[in-house]
Design an enzyme around this catalytic site. Sequence first.
Site, PDB file in Angstrom:
ATOM      1  N   HIS A 132      11.324  -2.720   4.590  1.00 11.80           N
ATOM      2  CA  HIS A 132      10.004  -3.236   4.208  1.00 11.80           C
ATOM      3  C   HIS A 132       9.008  -2.086   4.235  1.00 11.80           C
ATOM      4  O   HIS A 132       8.976  -1.313   5.174  1.00 11.80           O
ATOM      5  CB  HIS A 132       9.616  -4.325   5.220  1.00 11.80           C
ATOM      6  CG  HIS A 132       8.258  -4.902   5.042  1.00 11.80           C
ATOM      7  ND1 HIS A 132       7.363  -5.052   6.084  1.00 11.80           N
ATOM      8  CD2 HIS A 132       7.634  -5.373   3.944  1.00 11.80           C
ATOM      9  CE1 HIS A 132       6.251  -5.600   5.624  1.00 11.80           C
ATOM     10  NE2 HIS A 132       6.390  -5.806   4.329  1.00 11.80           N
TER      11      HIS A 132
ATOM     12  N   HIS B 113      -1.007   1.484   2.190  1.00 12.93           N
ATOM     13  CA  HIS B 113      -0.813   0.271   2.982  1.00 12.93           C
ATOM     14  C   HIS B 113      -2.141  -0.469   3.073  1.00 12.93           C
ATOM     15  O   HIS B 113      -3.026  -0.041   3.804  1.00 12.93           O
ATOM     16  CB  HIS B 113      -0.268   0.580   4.369  1.00 12.93           C
ATOM     17  CG  HIS B 113       0.417  -0.604   4.969  1.00 12.93           C
ATOM     18  ND1 HIS B 113       1.127  -0.586   6.117  1.00 12.93           N
ATOM     19  CD2 HIS B 113       0.500  -1.876   4.527  1.00 12.93           C
ATOM     20  CE1 HIS B 113       1.614  -1.780   6.376  1.00 12.93           C
ATOM     21  NE2 HIS B 113       1.247  -2.587   5.424  1.00 12.93           N
TER      22      HIS B 113
END
Length: 358
Positions: free
Chosen positions: A46, A99
Site C-alpha cells: 500500500h 501522500h
Amino acid sequence: MFLRNLLQASAILPFLYATSSAQTACNNSPLLCNRAYNNITHLGAHDSPFLRDQTTGFSTSGNQNYNSTVQLDAGVRLLSAQVHKKNGTTGEDMWHLCHSSCDLLDMGTLANWLRNISTWMNNNPNEVVTVLIVDSDDATPAQLGAQFEASGIDKIAYTPPSTETVPKTWPTLQSLISNGTRLMTFVASITADPAVPYLMDEFSFIFENDFENESPTDYKCTPNRPSALKTAEQAADSGKMFLMNHFLYSSGLFGIQTPNETYANITNAQTGLGSLGTAIKTCTGVYSKPPTFVLTDFFNRGPAMASVDDANGVTSATGRTPVSTEPLEEDTTSGVMKRQGNIFAVVVAVVAAVAFSI
Ligand SMILES: *[C@@H]1O[C@H](CO)[C@@H](O)[C@H](O)[C@H]1NC(C)=O
Ligand SMILES: *[C@@H]1O[C@H](CO)[C@@H](O)[C@H](O)[C@H]1NC(C)=O
Ligand SMILES: *[C@@H]1O[C@H](CO)[C@@H](O)[C@H](O)[C@H]1NC(C)=O
Ligand SMILES: *[C@@H]1O[C@H](CO)[C@@H](O)[C@H](O)[C@H]1NC(C)=O
Ligand SMILES: *[C@@H]1O[C@H](CO)[C@@H](O)[C@H](O)[C@H]1NC(C)=O
Ligand SMILES: *[C@@H]1O[C@H](CO)[C@@H](O)[C@H](O)[C@H]1NC(C)=O
Ligand SMILES: *[C@@H]1O[C@H](CO)[C@@H](O)[C@H](O)[C@H]1NC(C)=O
C-alpha cells in the site's frame, strides 16, 4: 495417417508447452505459471513509494520502510500509489507521488517511479506486476498515459478485451509473460479512453473492503467500494476481483491519520487477532476463494509474504530477496533534524488547509 500424427502431435504440444513453462518460475513459483491472473493472491504494498526511512527522515506519512525496487525483489507484486497535481509545474513534472498533499510527502514524478518499476521488470522477465494508481487530482487518462510513455513501461502494459465488462477468465501468468504484457494497470478512478487502453478503471474490475481501520477488530470482508456493491453476495456475483485492504491507521495530531507502524508485526502476522493470515482465511470463507490482492503497510513485517504463499499453496518460492521483519532502526545522528523538518511540514500543511477551508 499424416493427419492423425499431426493431430496427436498437436494434442501433445500444449502438454509439452505446459511442462516446459512449469520448469521456470512465474512470480517466484512454477506452480503459478498456469494459474489465471485472478486465481492467485498477489501481495500488495500500500502506498508503495511513500517511505518511512532515513531518506524521508522517517516521515510519519510513510507506509513502507523499503522502496519499491526492494519490495519487488522481496516478492511484492502489486504496488499502489497516490498521484497528485503539483502546483507550479508543467509537462512531465506535473504529476507527483504525494501522500495526501505534496507538502506532506513528495516522492517525485509518477514517470520516475514507473521508470524504476520498468527497470526492475526488464531485469525480471518472468514476473507479472500490478500497478494501482489513486488518481487523487483527476489527471486525465491522456495525462497519466504520458507518464507511462515517458517511462517506457507502456510497452509491456496489458490491454483488456473490454474496458467495461469483467472477463469470464483472465489470462494465465504464463500467457501474459509470453505475450509481453506483464504490467497490469488499474486506476481509481477513470473513464476508459481508447487512446490509452491499458489504463483499466479499478472499480470496473475490482472491489475492495473498507480501508479505514484503526483497531484489529475493525476488518471486514464485505465490499466498501464500488458503492453499488452492498453485500458479499453482490460482490461475488459481479465477478470482480477482491482486493483486501489489511492495514491500520493511527489517529494522531489534529485527527490526521498516519499508518500504524508499532502494530505492523501483529497486523501482518500469520495468526492471531487482527492478523493478515486470519483475515485471508476469514474472507476466503466468505467468498469461497482467497482474495486476488492483499494490500499491506510495512509489507516486510510479519512477514506478510508468508500468508500470501499459504493462500497460493506455494512452499518453496525462488528468486526472492527478503528483507528483515524487524522494525527499521533510525540513525538518530542525522534523523532528528529531518524528523523536525517533517513535523514542521505537517504543521504548515494543516495551517494551509485550515486557512483554505476558511
Ligand atoms: C485456480 O487455482 C487452483 C489452485 O488453487 C487450481 O486448481 C485451478 O485449476 C485454478 N484455475 C484457474 C482457472 O486458473
Ligand atoms: C532502494 O533501496 C535500496 C536499499 O536501500 C538501494 O540500494 C536502492 O538504490 C534503492 N533503489 C531505488 C530505485 O530507490
Ligand atoms: C494548488 O492548486 C490548487 C488548485 O489550483 C489550489 O486549490 C491550491 O490552493 C494550491 N495549493 C497551493 C499550496 O498552492
Ligand atoms: C527511482 O529511482 C531513483 C534512482 O534511480 C531514486 O532516486 C528515486 O527515489 C526512485 N523513485 C521512486 C519513487 O522510487
Ligand atoms: C496475446 O496476444 C494476441 C495477439 O495480440 C492476442 O490475440 C491474445 O488475446 C493475447 N493473449 C493474452 C492472454 O493476452
Ligand atoms: C496501533 O494499533 C494498536 C491496536 O489497535 C493500538 O494499541 C496502538 O495504540 C496503535 N498505535 C498508535 C501509534 O496509534
Ligand atoms: C510485535 O512486536 C512487539 C514489540 O516488539 C512484541 O512484543 C510482540 O511479541 C510482537 N508480536 C508478534 C506477533 O510478532
